[in-house]
Design an enzyme around this catalytic site. Structure first.
Site, short mmCIF file in Angstrom:
data_model
loop_
_atom_site.label_atom_id
_atom_site.label_comp_id
_atom_site.label_asym_id
_atom_site.label_seq_id
_atom_site.Cartn_x
_atom_site.Cartn_y
_atom_site.Cartn_z
N ASP A 146 0.87 -1.16 0.00
CA ASP A 146 0.00 0.00 0.00
C ASP A 146 0.92 1.22 0.00
O ASP A 146 1.51 1.55 1.02
CB ASP A 146 -0.89 -0.03 1.25
N LYS A 195 2.76 11.24 -3.18
CA LYS A 195 1.72 10.62 -4.03
C LYS A 195 0.84 11.67 -4.72
O LYS A 195 0.36 11.45 -5.82
CB LYS A 195 0.87 9.72 -3.14
N GLU A 228 -7.35 0.51 -4.55
CA GLU A 228 -7.35 0.42 -3.09
C GLU A 228 -8.68 -0.07 -2.51
O GLU A 228 -8.68 -0.96 -1.66
CB GLU A 228 -6.92 1.76 -2.48
N ASP A 278 -13.18 5.10 1.04
CA ASP A 278 -11.74 5.14 1.31
C ASP A 278 -11.24 6.58 1.28
O ASP A 278 -11.05 7.16 0.21
CB ASP A 278 -11.02 4.28 0.25
#
Lengths: 614, 185
Positions: A23, A86, A184, A206
């Site tokens: 992850d 990210k 994800e 999420d």
């Protein structure tokens, strides 16, 4: 037999060591693997922490530090320490997301994002992410005492083609074969689904550090079918931090804060946000500034962001053709779902209490580990299959800057589509193709993925030559485009590279550089990390001596100087253990002095009152 | 040519048992998907990619009655998805009048930000769409049955006109959706 370690190492089903799930998060990254049938996260940072802060520090000597240590270096070296990288993956320097409040220093005039950091060479987001992945790989290898070369890496479901490609490149840079890019929310559902062996329709909400995703999935007969997905790849818990930070900077009267101050205020804001999960108010301290932050105020500041997630969820339900009441469960993923206001909002939106029995920080990595196991372990292949979708429509620019969609969002992948173009001028031998991704009607409102020219079309009368352009999206959600001139059968094929991304040559060079990098042994790296630490401790000691020399007692200065000299000497050598000892000794030697400095500072702050009064 | 029906081993027909199709889709996916051959050589993986791509396309088309109808019509040589298709110019006059009336009414509702009016129109158009699809389905069933006396050309034209309306109504409903989303946010 299975308990025999020797046989296990030579297991023919695992010729490439341990396959892992990663992850790669905005705030923290994790690595997990299935061992003896169960997914488990691997300790990857100090104190056996399962979370590696996604922070990379670049030191003056070219050394790189990743994780909690890097995060500690951020306040002092704000521009040399990259956090939340990210957010920058696959984005251009003039992207709104790139320009949000932050403490980075960009290389001006570059067509891709480059961070200007210590150590000489600027780095791009792919390289920074590559460092995080390399760190995870190395720590997993140490944990399993075997090679780790294959990984499933998760990406936000709403990542576009450029962001996926960048993530895959980062994996390659770190020396990993990327088995699959896994969305994800899908990973989270997989972690839950296998635990419970359930059937039904689920929503996964999420909210991570920098991205928001929602997916609606149906699980029947071992097949996970994603019905729809939606999200915002520039919305997350980081926005909550910035919302607090902006209030704090305003209260401080700071109009043009320095990168160092921004980094400090953001760090304090993040801590305040986390504390507010358990208490109704918290006192935040930055330098001399103190401010009470109430949960009620915080809830108000983040309301616009929370409501934005609601709009996305309603659209995802509609796309899936599912009403909120028909859901069998709602799964929460991501650290930002710990915020009470977010939980309340989700419960209200879907009309049910969300599930949270798997740690929201770990659930994505655990699901990725399951998928890595499914892909590499032949014994498990019949159990479960994931059928995922492409999050955003793909199209081509047509006359007048209008998008013609070739592949609709939420199409199950792999998928393909073709379109035939004709020439519009006599004797025309080339055709410009512009590939875009997004839902809007006008080209300029969508993401530009690639522009290329189809050449070598036979010169014919207008409309006679026919060129078929074919889009193929693979199971990672990555697009390749091929074109075929139908009268001659000439074929051209390209893999789409984002218009503002990196060229193949640049990726190649980065790969070459990283191979050099990877060959350095762990020892050298530990020395570098320890050196960075030593530098920090030395700088701090020097500063205290300079500013508070009057507080020194007899003989103290000589002892501290000697300890500092020892650290300096060992910092040039290669024995990281000795260096570590010397740093520790310096800490010990200077502690009485530092304590006096702290006491004085406290006395000054309380302005003549004795500490007991408070 | 391999049709979407061939992918599932089904006879070409308008009516499809969707739950059975879904079950078969899951079974075929379990066999064909690239995840099954992640460790195999490049050729195997390419085969899996192509096989699953074709399966996904066939499933998407056949599970949805509207897409299925357009696909059957395409097998009869009329592709309504193509902007330059002659069939589109061929729509009857009363359809063009219907389009203009609806267009004008929706524009007025949108100008006045009258969401209730737009929603009411959507309900009405939804019913018209269903009726048009039923009409197309009737023509396509007769066409596929192809019994004696069935006039192919007439049935194709009938299906094509009905589906042209379905297509317009679908776009109309999308516009109402977009308007609704805009008004709410």
């Amino acid at each position: 037999m299975s308990k025999n370690g020797y046989l296990q190492i030579h297991d023919p089903l695992k010729p490439k060591g341990q396959a892992v799930g990663i992850d790669l998060g905005t705030t923290n990254s994790l690595v997990a693997a299935v061992v003896q049938g169960k997914p488990r996260c691997v300790p990857v940072d100090e104190g056996d922490s399962l979370l590696l802060p996604s922070v990379v520090h670049y030191a003056k000597d070219g050394g790189v530090v990743v994780g909690a240590r890097a995060r500690r270096l951020a306040p002092e070296h704000p521009t040399d320490t990259i956090s939340s990288v990210k957010r920058f993956m696959g984005r251009s320097p003039d992207d709104a997301e790139t320009r949000k409040l932050g403490h980075y220093r960009f290389v001006p005039g570059s067509k891709v994002v480059r961070f200007d950091v210590a150590g000489g060479t600027p780095v791009n987001p792919i390289e920074v992410s590559g460092e995080i992945l390399r760190s995870l790989k190395r720590r997993a290898e140490a944990h399993f005492s075997t090679k780790v070369e294959q990984a499933v890496i998760t990406v936000p479901a709403y990542f576009d083609d450029a962001q996926r490609q960048a993530t895959k490149d980062a994996g390659r840079l770190a020396g990993l074969e990327v088995l699959r890019l896994l969305n994800e929310p899908t990973a989270a559902a997989l972690a839950y689904g296998l635990d419970k062996g359930s059937q039904g329709t689920f929503a996964v909400y999420d909210l991570g550090g920098g991205t928001f995703d929602v997916s609606i999935l149906k699980l029947v007969d071992g097949v996970f079918e994603v019905k729809s997905t939606g999200g915002d790849s520039a919305l997350g818990g980081d926005d909550f931090d910035r919302a607090i930070a902006q209030q704090v900077l305003q209260a401080m009267g700071e109009k043009e804060p320095s990168p160092a101050l921004i980094a400090e205020v953001l760090a304090a804001s993040r801590k305040a946000k986390e504390a507010l999960t358990d208490v109704p108010e918290v006192e935040l301290t930055v330098g001399g500034h103190k401010q009470v932050v109430k949960r009620a105020d915080f809830d108000t500041w983040i309301q616009p962001f929370v409501q934005k997630t609601g709009v996305v969820c309603r659209r995802a339900l509609k796309d899936a053709g599912v009403a909120a009441g028909e859901l069998d469960g709602v799964i929460l993923v991501g650290g930002a779902t710990r915020v009470p206001a977010v939980r309340r909002y989700v419960a209200e939106l879907f009309g049910r209490e969300p599930l949270g029995d798997i740690d929201p920080d770990q659930v994505v990595a655990l699901g990725a580990a399951v998928q890595a196991d499914l892909l590499t372990n032949e014994d498990r292949q019949d159990e479960v299959l994931l059928l995922d979708v492409i999050p955003l429509s793909l199209g081509l620019e047509t006359m007048g800057g209008i998008v013609e969609k070739l592949i609709q969002r939420n199409s199950t992948i792999p998928t393909a589509a073709a379109q035939v173009f004709t020439t519009f001028k006599d004797g025309q031998t080339g055709l410009d193709v512009h590939v875009v991704q997004g839902e809007r009607e006008l080209v300029e409102d969508n993401r530009s993925l690639a522009r290329f020219t189809l050449s070598g079309i036979p010169p014919l009368a207008a409309g006679m030559a026919r060129v078929e352009v074919r889009f193929q999206v693979d199971a990672d959600g990555i697009l390749s485009v091929s074109a075929k001139e139908q009268s001659t059968g000439a074929t051209q094929s390209i893999t789409v590279k984002p218009s503002h991304g990196l060229t193949d040559e640049e990726i190649e060079q980065m790969l070459l550089d990283s191979i050099d990098h990877a060959e350095e042994d762990i020892q050298a790296r530990q020395v570098r990390e320890q050196r960075v630490d030593a530098e920090r401790v030395l700088a701090e000691a020097e500063r205290q001596l300079r500013e508070h020399g009057s507080l020194l007692q007899d003989g103290e200065r000589a002892a501290i100087d000697a300890a500092m000299a020892r650290v300096r000497e060992l910092a040039t050598g290669n024995d990281h253990l000795k260096l570590k000892e010397a740093v520790h000794a310096l800490d010990e030697t200077s502690r009485p002095f530092i304590e006096r400095v702290m006491n004085q500072a406290i006395t000054q702050v309380v302005g003549g009152h004795s500490v007991e009064e408070f | 040519m391999r049709t979407h029906f061939d992918v599932f081993g089904l006879p070409r027909a308008y009516d499809v048992d969707v739950p059975a199709l879904e079950k078969q889709y899951r079974e075929l996916s379990l066999q064909l998907h690239p995840d099954r051959v992640a460790q195999a050589d490049a050729r195997e993986r390419l085969k899996a990619l192509e096989g699953t791509t074709a399966l996904n396309e066939a499933f998407k088309t056949l599970k949805d009655p509207v897409r299925r109808a357009f696909y059957l019509l395409k097998l009869h040589g009329i592709d309504l998805d193509r902007e330059d298709a002659g069939a589109q110019k061929d729509m009857p006059m009363e359809f063009l009048e219907e389009v203009m009336d609806l267009r004008e009414a929706l524009d007025t509702a949108m100008e006045k930000k009258d969401l209730a009016r737009a929603r009411a129109m959507a309900t009405d158009v939804e019913a018209r769409k269903k009726a048009a699809l039923d009409e197309a389905a009737g023509a396509l069933r007769a066409l596929e049955a192809g019994g004696p006396g069935a006039d192919g050309q007439v049935l194709v034209k009938k299906a094509s006109h009905a589906l042209g309306r379905v297509r317009y109504f679908t776009r109309f409903l999308e516009q109402v959706d977009a308007f609704e989303e805009e008004s709410l946010s």
